[in-house]
Design an enzyme around this catalytic site. Structure first.
Site, PDB file in Angstrom:
ATOM      1  CD  GLU A  43      -3.014  -0.750  -0.078  1.00 47.40           C
ATOM      2  OE1 GLU A  43      -3.038   0.395  -0.593  1.00 47.40           O
ATOM      3  OE2 GLU A  43      -3.719  -1.681  -0.476  1.00 47.40           O
ATOM      4  CE1 TYR A 125      -6.784   3.065  -0.118  1.00 43.23           C
ATOM      5  CE2 TYR A 125      -4.393   3.308   0.001  1.00 43.23           C
ATOM      6  CZ  TYR A 125      -5.511   2.628  -0.444  1.00 43.23           C
ATOM      7  OH  TYR A 125      -5.366   1.502  -1.211  1.00 43.23           O
ATOM      8  CG  ASP A 143      -7.729   3.472  -4.237  1.00 41.21           C
ATOM      9  OD1 ASP A 143      -8.923   3.554  -4.610  1.00 41.21           O
ATOM     10  OD2 ASP A 143      -6.960   2.583  -4.645  1.00 41.21           O
TER      11      ASP A 143
END
Length: 352
Positions: A43, A125, A143
């Protein structure tokens, strides 16, 4: 309860069970969650970077540092060099800070979104994505891909960035309590492969019957983006100083543009101002060429000058190191300076 809160996740998960992308940091649909370290690493790498660009970096990182504890023990320079080319180098500095914070508390990531947010470098996020994907916690994961899907589903016309509040609120209404990780990844996959910025493939979309933007024939109109401001153009100089098959490299300050990375010395250019054009040593200097590079907030025209004199930056109290030319690819130069170095090498070869 709004019917969409049940219809949308059900339709999306059915689609994901068949069409999920196979990615090295994922578990298949319905399988036990993947290693939190791999989720977190992927991520962070994927922020403002494409899946195709990340795959090789992810493979190299996990081969060299297979756990968060191993990464926490790595030297800063090694990690920055391994990151070279991925861009947005503050992410690499945050990566190390986070790894060391996790290692200091036993080497296990916290399992809730709130606790993850407390780690260095983890924004809303990333914390939500790790909580949902690695630990199955219901978290609203938004996202850029999810943002686009939700804006179209609900025809949210508020321009970005202000419209993100309404988009997140709408995403909250369709985020299920079960299969939280699969739902988050399904939304990402839908945005990446079907609900694309241009020419969305609405006929293949499992959410087409529920999509307000499609019903209005305006899918590509969402999300509404503000007019782009013109980027300022900056100018700077980088300096190639070569001695005995070595080149002089510096380490940039930890904070700021390309922070913590090895680089050629330069004249202090930054996002707000041109460089001073002052070289680190007396000349003569020969122009080797120009590198043009676009950053997020400005563009840069970087002239590359090659030193033709005999002065030694090490004797002038300059901080840096002599790096062997035959190992230059191991220095981990960011893309801008890798291009500048190529010009310097070519110029010196022409002189030889």
């Amino acid at each position: 309860m709004d019917a969409s809160s049940q219809i949308i996740p059900s339709a999306l998960l059915d689609w994901y069970d068949v069409h999920a992308r196979v990615l090295p940091w994922r578990s298949p649909p319905g399988a036990p969650p993947p290693d939190p370290y791999r989720v977190w690493l992927s991520e962070v790498m994927l922020q403002q970077t494409t899946v195709m660009a990340v795959k090789d970096y992810f493979a190299r990182f996990t081969a060299r540092w297979p756990s968060v504890t191993a990464l926490a023990q790595a030297a800063d320079g090694d990690v920055m060099a391994a990151w070279a080319g991925l861009g947005y180098y503050a992410r690499a500095r945050n990566l190390l800070a986070c790894a060391r914070a996790v290692a200091a508390t036993g080497g296990e990531f916290p399992q809730t979104e709130a606790a993850l947010r407390a780690l260095p470098g983890l924004g809303a996020y990333t914390a939500a994505a790790i909580a949902a994907i690695a630990f199955g916690e219901r978290a609203v994961v938004v996202d850029a891909n999810v943002e686009r899907v939700v804006a179209r589903l609900f025809a949210i016309g508020d321009p970005l960035p202000g419209g993100r509040k309404a988009i997140r609120a709408a995403a909250e209404t369709i985020t299920p309590s079960s299969r939280a990780g699969d739902f988050a990844q399904a939304m990402m996959d839908l945005g990446a492969t079907i609900c694309t910025p241009r020419n969305p493939r609405c006929l293949l979309c499992p959410l087409a019957p529920s999509c307000a933007a499609r019903a209005a024939g305006q899918a590509e109109a969402y999300p509404v983006k503000p007019a782009k401001a013109a980027k300022p153009a900056r100018q700077g100089r980088a300096f190639w100083i070569e001695r005995d098959e070595h080149v002089w490299l510096v380490t940039r300050p930890g904070k700021g543009m390309l922070g913590g990375m090895r680089a050629l010395p330069d004249d202090g250019w930054n996002a707000r101002a041109d460089g001073s054009a002052q070289p680190p040593l007396p000349g003569p200097w020969q122009r080797a060429g120009v590198v043009r590079h676009v950053f997020t907030h400005f563009s840069l025209e970087l002239s590359v000058d090659v030193h033709g004199g005999t002065g030694d930056p090490a004797q002038a109290d300059a901080a840096g190191e002599w790096w062997p030319l035959d190992r230059l690819d191991e220095a981990g130069l960011p893309t801008l300076f890798a291009k500048a170095a190529a010009l310097g090498l070519a110029a010196m070869e022409g002189v030889a």
